[in-house]
Design a protein around this motif. Structure first.
Motif, short mmCIF file in Angstrom:
data_model
loop_
_atom_site.label_atom_id
_atom_site.label_comp_id
_atom_site.label_asym_id
_atom_site.label_seq_id
_atom_site.Cartn_x
_atom_site.Cartn_y
_atom_site.Cartn_z
N LEU A 5 0.28 4.64 0.41
CA LEU A 5 1.32 3.63 0.24
C LEU A 5 2.61 4.05 0.90
CD1 LEU A 5 0.77 2.93 -3.56
CD2 LEU A 5 -0.02 1.54 -1.66
N SER A 7 6.85 3.97 1.11
CA SER A 7 7.87 4.08 0.06
C SER A 7 8.36 2.69 -0.38
CB SER A 7 9.03 4.94 0.53
OG SER A 7 9.64 4.38 1.67
N GLN A 9 6.49 -0.03 -0.51
CA GLN A 9 5.44 -0.55 -1.39
C GLN A 9 5.55 0.09 -2.77
OE1 GLN A 9 2.13 0.51 1.17
NE2 GLN A 9 1.66 -1.67 1.54
N ILE A 10 5.77 1.39 -2.82
CA ILE A 10 5.91 2.09 -4.10
C ILE A 10 7.13 1.57 -4.85
CG2 ILE A 10 6.41 4.32 -5.19
CD1 ILE A 10 4.57 5.60 -3.07
N ASN A 11 8.25 1.39 -4.16
CA ASN A 11 9.45 0.87 -4.81
C ASN A 11 9.23 -0.53 -5.38
OD1 ASN A 11 10.94 3.19 -4.38
ND2 ASN A 11 11.76 2.47 -2.42
N LYS A 14 7.07 -0.15 -8.41
CA LYS A 14 7.85 0.48 -9.49
C LYS A 14 8.72 -0.56 -10.18
CE LYS A 14 10.98 4.25 -10.59
NZ LYS A 14 11.66 5.45 -10.08
N MET A 81 4.34 8.31 -10.31
CA MET A 81 5.30 8.06 -9.22
C MET A 81 6.26 9.23 -9.06
SD MET A 81 6.29 4.06 -9.52
CE MET A 81 5.14 2.79 -9.03
N ASP A 84 4.65 12.18 -7.35
CA ASP A 84 4.06 11.84 -6.05
C ASP A 84 2.54 11.76 -6.09
OD1 ASP A 84 6.52 11.60 -4.72
OD2 ASP A 84 6.60 13.75 -4.34
N TYR A 86 1.18 8.80 -7.44
CA TYR A 86 0.92 7.36 -7.56
C TYR A 86 0.25 6.85 -6.29
CZ TYR A 86 1.59 2.41 -8.46
OH TYR A 86 1.37 1.08 -8.67
N GLY A 87 -0.73 5.99 -6.47
CA GLY A 87 -1.44 5.41 -5.33
C GLY A 87 -2.65 6.22 -4.93
#
Length: 115
Positions: A5, A7, A9-11, A14, A81, A84, A86-87
């Motif tokens: 992913l 950053s 996409q993660i944000n 989140k 998350m 690090d 996550y995903g």
């Protein structure tokens, strides 16, 4: 195979997790009265009304258990998350597809390990 992913996409995910968490916590506070004990006072509540109240109480308690489970899954996703992780699938270590996380941002397993 899924890719790692970005950053952004993660944000985005989140933010969705935090919104879901806030909504579940607010709903928990609203629904607290439904889990109260149903009184046995036959004068104020008839037998069928009491049975209805008991059924509503049981449904409210089941809903509260589901919310507690969902909150725990969200909390674990937020922890992943910060670490690090996550995903990435908690089972096999492969990336979890973004499309899967869009549907369930708290998913900890890739589709292969979830089935």
């Amino acid at each position: 195979m899924a890719e790692a992913l970005s950053s952004s996409q993660i944000n985005s995910l989140k933010q969705r997790l935090l919104e879901q968490q806030a909504a579940l916590k607010a709903h928990d506070q609203e629904g607290a009265s439904w889990s109260d004990t149903v009184e046995l006072d036959q004068q104020s509540v008839g037998r069928l009304s009491r049975m209805d109240a008991m059924q509503q109480q049981e449904m409210a308690q089941a809903e509260a258990r589901r919310r507690t489970s969902d909150l725990a899954r969200i909390e674990m996703a937020l922890i992943r998350m910060t670490e690090d992780e996550y995903g990435w699938c908690a089972e096999c270590g492969d990336p979890v597809a973004f499309r899967r996380l869009e549907i369930d941002p708290a998913a900890a397993l890739c589709i292969g390990c979830a089935t």
